[in-house]
Scaffold this motif. Structure first.
Motif, mmCIF file in Angstrom:
data_model
loop_
_atom_site.group_PDB
_atom_site.id
_atom_site.type_symbol
_atom_site.label_atom_id
_atom_site.label_comp_id
_atom_site.label_asym_id
_atom_site.label_seq_id
_atom_site.Cartn_x
_atom_site.Cartn_y
_atom_site.Cartn_z
ATOM 1 N N SER A 63 0.845 -1.196 0.000
ATOM 2 C CA SER A 63 0.000 0.000 0.000
ATOM 3 C C SER A 63 0.881 1.246 0.000
ATOM 4 O O SER A 63 1.878 1.314 0.706
ATOM 5 N N GLU A 64 0.473 2.239 -0.811
ATOM 6 C CA GLU A 64 1.277 3.452 -0.934
ATOM 7 C C GLU A 64 1.232 4.278 0.344
ATOM 8 O O GLU A 64 2.179 4.951 0.705
ATOM 9 N N THR A 65 0.088 4.200 1.023
ATOM 10 C CA THR A 65 -0.085 5.028 2.216
ATOM 11 C C THR A 65 -0.217 4.145 3.439
ATOM 12 O O THR A 65 -0.954 3.162 3.423
ATOM 13 N N GLY A 66 0.439 4.510 4.487
ATOM 14 C CA GLY A 66 0.244 3.875 5.792
ATOM 15 C C GLY A 66 0.644 2.410 5.834
ATOM 16 O O GLY A 66 1.366 1.912 4.958
ATOM 17 N N PRO A 67 0.155 1.696 6.866
ATOM 18 C CA PRO A 67 0.534 0.296 7.063
ATOM 19 C C PRO A 67 -0.106 -0.593 6.003
ATOM 20 O O PRO A 67 -1.043 -0.175 5.323
ATOM 21 N N PRO A 68 0.406 -1.854 5.860
ATOM 22 C CA PRO A 68 -0.177 -2.755 4.859
ATOM 23 C C PRO A 68 -1.669 -2.965 5.097
ATOM 24 O O PRO A 68 -2.128 -2.941 6.242
ATOM 25 N N ILE A 69 -2.396 -3.172 4.011
ATOM 26 C CA ILE A 69 -3.833 -3.441 4.094
ATOM 27 C C ILE A 69 -4.013 -4.798 4.788
ATOM 28 O O ILE A 69 -3.328 -5.761 4.446
ATOM 29 N N PRO A 70 -4.931 -4.891 5.763
ATOM 30 C CA PRO A 70 -5.101 -6.174 6.461
ATOM 31 C C PRO A 70 -5.699 -7.252 5.557
ATOM 32 O O PRO A 70 -6.465 -6.956 4.647
ATOM 33 N N GLY A 71 -5.317 -8.503 5.832
ATOM 34 C CA GLY A 71 -5.953 -9.649 5.168
ATOM 35 C C GLY A 71 -5.559 -9.859 3.724
ATOM 36 O O GLY A 71 -6.281 -10.501 2.963
ATOM 37 N N ILE A 72 -4.401 -9.318 3.323
ATOM 38 C CA ILE A 72 -3.990 -9.427 1.915
ATOM 39 C C ILE A 72 -3.877 -10.885 1.477
ATOM 40 O O ILE A 72 -4.336 -11.259 0.392
ATOM 41 N N ALA A 73 -3.289 -11.731 2.330
ATOM 42 C CA ALA A 73 -3.068 -13.127 1.938
ATOM 43 C C ALA A 73 -4.406 -13.825 1.693
ATOM 44 O O ALA A 73 -4.560 -14.587 0.733
ATOM 45 N N ALA A 74 -5.380 -13.537 2.562
ATOM 46 C CA ALA A 74 -6.690 -14.177 2.424
ATOM 47 C C ALA A 74 -7.391 -13.701 1.155
ATOM 48 O O ALA A 74 -7.996 -14.491 0.421
ATOM 49 N N ARG A 75 -7.289 -12.402 0.859
ATOM 50 C CA ARG A 75 -7.960 -11.876 -0.334
ATOM 51 C C ARG A 75 -7.312 -12.441 -1.596
ATOM 52 O O ARG A 75 -7.995 -12.798 -2.558
ATOM 53 N N LEU A 76 -5.987 -12.529 -1.539
ATOM 54 C CA LEU A 76 -5.260 -13.091 -2.679
ATOM 55 C C LEU A 76 -5.685 -14.542 -2.905
ATOM 56 O O LEU A 76 -5.953 -14.953 -4.042
ATOM 57 N N ALA A 77 -5.758 -15.318 -1.818
ATOM 58 C CA ALA A 77 -6.130 -16.734 -1.938
ATOM 59 C C ALA A 77 -7.532 -16.859 -2.548
ATOM 60 O O ALA A 77 -7.771 -17.727 -3.401
ATOM 61 N N ALA A 78 -8.431 -15.985 -2.136
ATOM 62 C CA ALA A 78 -9.801 -16.062 -2.652
ATOM 63 C C ALA A 78 -9.838 -15.699 -4.136
ATOM 64 O O ALA A 78 -10.522 -16.349 -4.935
ATOM 65 N N HIS A 79 -9.084 -14.681 -4.534
ATOM 66 C CA HIS A 79 -9.040 -14.312 -5.957
ATOM 67 C C HIS A 79 -8.438 -15.436 -6.783
ATOM 68 O O HIS A 79 -8.915 -15.744 -7.879
#
Ligand SMILES: Nc1ncnc2c1ncn2[C@@H]1O[C@H](COP(=O)(O)OP(=O)(O)OP(=O)(O)O)[C@@H](O)[C@H]1O
Length: 366
Positions: free
Chosen positions: A322-338
């Protein structure tokens, strides 16, 4: 699929979904329009015969005074059908289409999760597909986008949509045949005045198609072919992703993007940027293509930002965050679902849906 009566088409579509999504309570998104009321009736019959649990949700965007009575009419029909119903009121939504859509999806997904549901059904039809085709064609979309809406996708909003899939079991049904079905059932629907307002592009496309039913039949048959191609393309994308993507502390790391054909590389990078940035859609067209060109070419790529995401090279890999601030939560889970959706494989989808991290609450749902 066109030409089937709505009941069998609906059942075929639901039979193609992974059983684990159907075992939990299933939400039906009902606006009170003809398509989603037909969806409600068909879903109620299907569920009653199989012991599945359904509930209905109506979003009142708070923009039209009549919307309250329309939601109440849906609630009354649900009482008759013996189904729980809830009206979700959006407070202070900006009257822009994009924010209304975002607010609607967020409210629907939250309500689904509150009820332990992983699946929302919507009433998109073959006619919506043909309109989508024309809208995307005007925007310069390529064949992949012209394949239209998917029968199964993920809630587009994040993180509210976490763990919520959206199925469109009426994509094989025509709007007119659903209305014929409702008339036979003596159920009345409302026509939202915005469905007739030429200020909206979708309405203008509908008017182009309506007098020429054969026009939409031809478009739908082209879309069928693009959908077959998309399945092949998605499988290739999925295979590449399973070998070349990993998530480490909220950062997506990518290897061998440059080995992909340029068009596929752009598709992959667009999706990864969308996920890393927590956005609803990937960055569009030209800027994405230019970025891929810079990465793929022999130029010395030192990093870039696009679509809210920072992309930088590091030890032979690309890192996306993410360009701003801390990493977006749950990235691994969203990636797995996609990835599971791209695989088109019900076992993959079941595995992604079952992952504990996918169902953990990232945001308070109450
Ligand atoms: N206000 C809403 N409340 C609940 N679900 C909605 C709402 N608006 C849209 N949906 C869901 O999204 C689907 C597609 O939305 P779209 O805006 O095309 O529908 P609509 O024209 O408002 O209504 P319909 O499709 O029922 O005729 C609907 O069929 C319905 O399942």
């Amino acid at each position: 699929m066109q030409g089937l009566r709505p009941g069998p088409a609906f059942e075929t579509a639901l039979a193609a979904l992974p059983a684990c999504l159907l075992d939990a309570p299933i939400g039906v998104a009902v606006s009170g329009g003809g398509d989603s009321l037909a969806l409600l009736l068909l879903a109620q019959r299907w569920a009653a015969g199989r012991g599945r649990t359904l509930f209905a949700l109506t979003v009142d965007h708070g923009l039209r005074p009549e919307a309250r009575a329309e939601a109440e009419a849906v609630a009354a029909l649900c009482r008759q059908l013996g189904l729980p119903h809830e009206t979700l009121r959006l407070e202070g939504a900006a009257p822009r289409q994009a924010s209304l859509r975002r607010g609607r999806h967020a409210a629907l997904a939250r309500a689904a999760r509150q009820r332990g549901s992983r699946l929302l059904l919507t009433g998109h039809t073959a006619d919506d597909q043909a309109e989508t085709f024309l809208m995307r064609a005007r925007q310069g979309s390529g064949w992949y986008g012209l394949a239209g809406m998917r029968p199964l996708s993920l809630s587009p909003v994040w993180p509210e949509g976490q763990g919520v899939f959206i199925a469109r079991p009426l994509l094989g049904a025509r709007r007119e045949e659903l209305r014929t079905f409702l008339r036979a059932e003596d159920v009345r629907w409302v026509d939202d005045p915005s469905n007739d307002n030429p200020a909206f592009e979708r309405v203008r496309m509908r008017r182009l198609l309506c007098p020429k039913m054969s026009g939409s039949v031809q478009i739908l048959s082209v879309m069928d072919r693009f959908q077959t191609l998309r399945m092949i393309e998605d499988a290739a994308l999925w295979r590449w992703m399973t070998a070349n993507i990993r998530v480490s502390e909220g950062v997506i790391e990518v290897t061998f993007l440059t080995l992909l054909p340029t068009e596929r590389a752009a598709r992959a990078l667009g999706l990864l940027i969308q996920i890393a940035a927590g956005r609803e859609v990937p960055p569009r067209g030209e800027r994405l293509a230019r970025l891929v060109e810079r990465i793929v070419s022999k130029e010395d790529f030192r990093g870039a930002t696009l679509g809210g995401c920072q992309i930088r090279p590091r030890r032979g890999r690309l890192q996306l965050a993410s360009e701003t601030g801390p990493p977006i939560p749950g990235i691994a889970a969203r990636l797995a679902a996609h990835q599971a959706i791209l695989s088109g494989n019900t076992h993959e989808i079941a595995a992604a849906a079952g992952k504990e991290s996918f169902l953990e609450d990232l945001v308070p749902i109450f």
